[in-house]
Scaffold this motif. Structure first.
Motif, mmCIF file in Angstrom:
data_model
loop_
_atom_site.group_PDB
_atom_site.id
_atom_site.type_symbol
_atom_site.label_atom_id
_atom_site.label_comp_id
_atom_site.label_asym_id
_atom_site.label_seq_id
_atom_site.Cartn_x
_atom_site.Cartn_y
_atom_site.Cartn_z
ATOM 1 N N GLN A 185 -13.382 1.535 0.276
ATOM 2 C CA GLN A 185 -13.744 1.631 -0.927
ATOM 3 C C GLN A 185 -12.379 2.198 -1.589
ATOM 4 N N ALA A 186 -11.908 1.474 -2.752
ATOM 5 C CA ALA A 186 -10.805 1.978 -3.321
ATOM 6 C C ALA A 186 -11.222 2.538 -4.814
ATOM 7 N N GLN A 187 -10.676 3.490 -5.115
ATOM 8 C CA GLN A 187 -10.927 4.412 -6.479
ATOM 9 C C GLN A 187 -9.582 4.870 -7.256
ATOM 10 N N VAL B 51 -4.028 -2.226 -1.075
ATOM 11 C CA VAL B 51 -3.348 -3.106 -1.917
ATOM 12 C C VAL B 51 -3.913 -3.259 -3.199
ATOM 13 N N ASP B 52 -4.892 -3.218 -3.607
ATOM 14 C CA ASP B 52 -5.537 -3.387 -4.803
ATOM 15 C C ASP B 52 -5.540 -1.864 -5.427
ATOM 16 N N TYR B 53 -5.434 -0.796 -4.691
ATOM 17 C CA TYR B 53 -5.375 0.626 -5.184
ATOM 18 C C TYR B 53 -3.947 0.685 -5.822
ATOM 19 N N PRO C 298 0.904 -1.234 0.144
ATOM 20 C CA PRO C 298 -0.022 0.085 0.026
ATOM 21 C C PRO C 298 0.906 1.143 -0.135
ATOM 22 N N ILE C 299 0.328 2.272 -0.482
ATOM 23 C CA ILE C 299 0.874 3.573 -0.468
ATOM 24 C C ILE C 299 0.403 4.474 0.839
ATOM 25 N N GLY D 18 -10.988 10.052 10.854
ATOM 26 C CA GLY D 18 -12.036 9.048 10.217
ATOM 27 C C GLY D 18 -11.559 8.545 8.944
ATOM 28 N N ALA D 19 -10.412 9.110 8.446
ATOM 29 C CA ALA D 19 -10.188 8.949 7.109
ATOM 30 C C ALA D 19 -9.176 7.693 7.035
ATOM 31 N N SER D 20 -8.939 7.004 5.811
ATOM 32 C CA SER D 20 -8.069 6.103 5.974
ATOM 33 C C SER D 20 -6.552 6.567 5.777
ATOM 34 N N LYS D 21 -5.534 5.569 6.438
ATOM 35 C CA LYS D 21 -4.310 6.257 6.133
ATOM 36 C C LYS D 21 -3.442 5.686 5.061
ATOM 37 N N TYR D 22 -4.356 5.243 4.257
ATOM 38 C CA TYR D 22 -3.687 4.825 2.933
ATOM 39 C C TYR D 22 -4.196 5.869 1.695
ATOM 40 N N THR D 23 -3.604 5.956 0.583
ATOM 41 C CA THR D 23 -3.970 6.632 -0.478
ATOM 42 C C THR D 23 -4.852 5.891 -1.381
ATOM 43 N N GLY D 24 -5.823 6.490 -1.863
ATOM 44 C CA GLY D 24 -6.955 5.852 -2.717
ATOM 45 C C GLY D 24 -7.939 4.986 -2.109
#
Length: 780
Positions: free
Chosen positions: A447-449, A470-472, A419-420, A430-436
């Motif tokens: 959700q990944a976009q 990972v999928d992002y 992951p990035i 409340g946000a994800s610690k990963y980009t995307g």
């Protein structure tokens, strides 16, 4: 009571003198009362002003002033200044002189009354006023020298039920005749009453000809446009596109159903005005006449364009085409998964539309989503894919639609990617610690976009945040390449290293006291220190600082203790912004009220009349329901500054007074307003009504004519519905001051009288009683 009543106005109040069997006796006592209570001068003036006698003995005869016929109401006189007096059944003539209506006399004959009114105008207003009255109010329509004119017919579409079919004519139900009127010089002028509608219309046209000229008559005829289709050959109707037909509407252009007449109505727009063609039992007949009207009044080209606009989608002969699926990331909840298809809730079916030459054309309604999508693809194939060879875009419309709008993210065969990770300073609550990656609240999933070719593309929804990340990364690797993935990681590394530098390099910075916020700026649950906030997810205090104008706050650290976070924020300001910035922060945002050197001051009580229910009785103090304590605040340099929280209302009020003394009373000698702020507050806002030592006083009853329903019968007393008690108030120095609230109306009235006695004196109390104590029957 069936008696004559005499009344007199004394000190702005109407006082009753008495009731009398005889009118003359009542008038005599009125004159006696004027003599006694207003003096001989007032009586003489009353006789002079109110007893004006019209004397026409020296005035030559004058002709009556006839009213314009259009202004004569039923039963009214036809002469100005004359009216029928029903009690005497005679004609009354009156004239207004010096703003008062003066009676001229009663007459058996209407004409005599009119003649004397004219004589009175001549004498009391002069010859010019008489001439002006004749000119202004007596406009008579004279058509004796006007040749006959044909009536001005209304357009059929503008004729209401029971109305005339001619302009300027209406039916007068009261007189049961047709009435013709014309608008001249801003006034409606009556032309006349007629047994026959056509005669009224002819005279209206003659009046237009005479008083408005031939051009106005021509324009009126032009506005009354009549549709004539007698010379027009039949034309096929213009069907609407099926997608534009609402429930209950006609399927033909220019036709709609009139519920009131229960018929089909046809209208056409000519030169910006809707013209009625007619009403029809049959929808098709109506549509044929609309097409004929377009042919005649707008020409053949307009008819052809109207048919072109009513485009009908015809897919006969078009081979089946596979549907055009949307990208899954563009599918909203409840929407179709195919391009060109949407669900119509009103009809409970799938609707298909296609854009042709800038207009949405409906293809049809379908029970099945897939069938709808197939026909959309066939329409694209026919109307966009088979165009001229030189229009490559239209020739490839079907392929382009599939290619551009239907990208499906396919990660099969893509190796796993790490992951990035976002920089900690960029992670919102409340946000994800990963980009995307984002959290989708509705589905409760991650959700990944990915943004690809100018559009946001949906990768998938995941139970686990790391799987989505990972999928992002895999999608970036496949659709943007290894270089884009490396660049994203390098950028995040730079951000992280920068934040880490700010976070962990405070070893050489000496401790700094926190920068407290002004109490007035502290929201519920927030920190009382600048630069510190509570992270609900981690349940720790976070310190952040803005550096180099970067739009993102730089993370300093997480702390168990609020004060430790505030100390490190102050150290970071000291190191990265300098001592001056730290001092400025303390000066601007953190004025702390210090009363250690201020002697005690008595509280500043509010006037009782200004104390709302539940509020403090002292100035500068209010109750905080959240903290269940009394707060004291003072306004300094346009900002509310917090003094403190107190268990006791009096203690809060004392400190407010001390703060006023220190921060407003010890200012520059030249600023007298600040020097006297404490005294001014007490003087203006804090009159307390104290009746100790004041002897009992009898209430001051109101005059009966002044007592409204539900009001008190005593002066100075009113009922307070909110507290359900009687309230006494007194006006002192231009302000209403509350005396108190009482269970009994009489008790309130007694205290009001005592307050008048104390604060206004025995004389004022006596005058109040005298004003309100005149007897119903005045004895002279």
């Amino acid at each position: 009571m069936n008696k004559w009543q005499a009344q007199i106005r004394i000190e702005e109040k109407v006082r009753r003198i008495g009731y009398y069997e005889n009118e003359e006796e009542a008038a005599t006592d009125y004159a006696r009362a004027v003599f006694k209570y207003k003096g001989q001068g007032a009586l003489g003036k009353a006789r002079e002003q109110d007893s004006f006698i019209i004397d026409l003995s020296d005035v030559p005869p004058q002709l009556p002033i006839p009213k314009s016929a259009g202004r004569i109401k039923e039963g009214a006189s036809k002469y100005k200044g004359v009216s029928l007096d029903k009690p005497t059944n005679k004609w009354l003539a009156q004239i207004s002189i010096d703003g008062k209506q003066r009676r001229i006399g009663y007459y058996e004959n209407e004409e005599e009354g009119g003649a004397d009114y004219a004589r009175a105008v001549f004498k009391y207003k002069n010859q010019a006023a008489l001439g002006k009255a004749r000119e202004q109010d007596s406009f008579i329509i004279d058509l004796s020298d006007v040749p006959p004119q044909s009536p001005i017919s209304k357009s059929e579409g503008r004729i209401k039920e029971g109305a005339s079919k001619y302009t300027g004519v209406s039916f007068d139900k009261r007189m049961n005749k047709w009435q013709a009127k014309i608008h001249i010089d801003g006034k409606n002028r009556l032309i006349g009453y007629y047994e026959n509608e056509e005669e009224a219309a002819v005279d209206y046209a003659r009046a237009v000809f005479k008083y408005k000229n031939q051009a106005a008559l021509g324009k009126a005829r032009e506005d009354s446009f009549i549709i004539d289709l007698s010379d027009v050959p039949p034309q096929p109707p213009i069907p609407k596109s099926s997608g534009t037909i609402k429930e209950g509407a006609s399927k033909y252009t220019g036709v709609h159903f009139n519920k009131q007449m229960n018929k089909w109505r046809v209208q056409i727009d000519i030169k910006g005005k809707n013209r009625l063609i007619g009403y029809y039992e049959n929808e098709e007949e109506a549509a044929v006449d609309y097409a004929r009207a377009v042919f005649k009044y707008k020409n053949q080209g307009a008819l052809g364009k109207a048919r072109e606009d009513s485009f009908i989608i015809d897919l006969s002969g078009v081979p089946p085409q596979p549907p055009i699926p949307k990208s899954s990331g563009t599918i909203k909840e409840g929407a179709s998964k195919y391009t060109g298809v949407h669900f119509n809730k009103q009809m409970n079916k799938w609707r298909v539309q296609i854009d042709i030459k800038g207009k949405l054309r409906t293809i049809g309604y379908y029970e099945n989503e897939e069938e709808a999508a197939v026909d959309y693809a066939r329409a694209v194939f026919k109307y966009k894919g088979q165009a001229a060879l030189d229009k490559a875009r239209e020739r490839r419309a079907l392929d382009n639609a599939r290619e551009q709008d239907s990208i499906i993210i396919d990660l099969s065969g893509v190796p796993p990617q790490s992951p990035i990770t976002k920089s900690a300073g960029l992670i919102k609550e409340g946000a994800s610690k990963y980009t995307g990656v984002t959290f989708h609240k509705r589905t409760k999933k991650w959700q990944a976009q990915i943004f690809f070719e100018g559009k946001q593309r949906h990768i998938g929804c995941y139970e686990n945040e790391e799987d989505a990340a990972v999928d992002y990364a895999r999608a970036v690797f496949k659709y943007r390449g290894q270089g884009a993935l490396d660049n994203a990681r390098e950028q995040r590394a730079r951000d992280t290293s920068m934040v880490d530098a700010f976070t962990f390099d405070l070893t050489d910075v000496p401790p700094q006291p926190p920068v407290p916020k002004s109490a007035g700026h502290i929201n519920e649950g927030a920190s009382k220190y600048t630069g510190v906030s509570f992270d609900k997810r981690r349940k720790k205090w976070e310190a952040q600082i803005m550096i180099d104008g970067n739009r993102n706050n730089r993370h300093i650290g997480y702390y168990e203790n609020e004060e430790e976070a505030a100390v490190d924020y102050a150290r970071a300001v000291f190191k990265y912004k300098g001592q001056g910035a730290l001092d400025k922060a303390r000066e601007q945002d953190s004025i702390i009220i210090d009363l250690s050197d201020v002697p005690p001051q008595p509280p500043i009580p509010k006037s009782k009349g200004r104390i709302k229910e539940g509020a403090s009785k002292y100035t500068g103090v209010h109750f905080s329901k959240q903290m269940n304590k009394w707060h004291a605040q003072i306004r300094i340099e346009e900002k509310a500054r917090f003094i403190g929280s107190y268990e006791n209302e009096e203690a809060a009020a004392v400190d407010y007074a001390r703060a006023v003394f220190k921060y407003k009373g010890q200012g520059a000698l030249g600023r007298a307003r600040e020097r006297r702020a404490l005294g001014k507050v007490r003087e203006q806002n804090s009159i307390i009504i104290d009746l100790t030592g004041v002897p009992q006083q009898s209430p001051i009853p109101k005059s009966e004519g002044r007592i409204k329903e539900g009001a008190s019968k005593y002066t100075g007393v009113s009922f307070n519905k909110k507290v359900n008690k009687w309230q006494a108030q007194i006006m002192i120095d231009g302000k209403q001051n509350c005396i108190g609230r009482y269970e009994s109306e009489e008790a309130a009235a007694v205290d009001y009288a005592r307050a008048v006695f104390k604060y206004k004196g025995q004389g004022a109390l006596g005058r109040a009683r005298e004003r309100r104590g005149l007897f119903p029957d005045i004895q002279v």
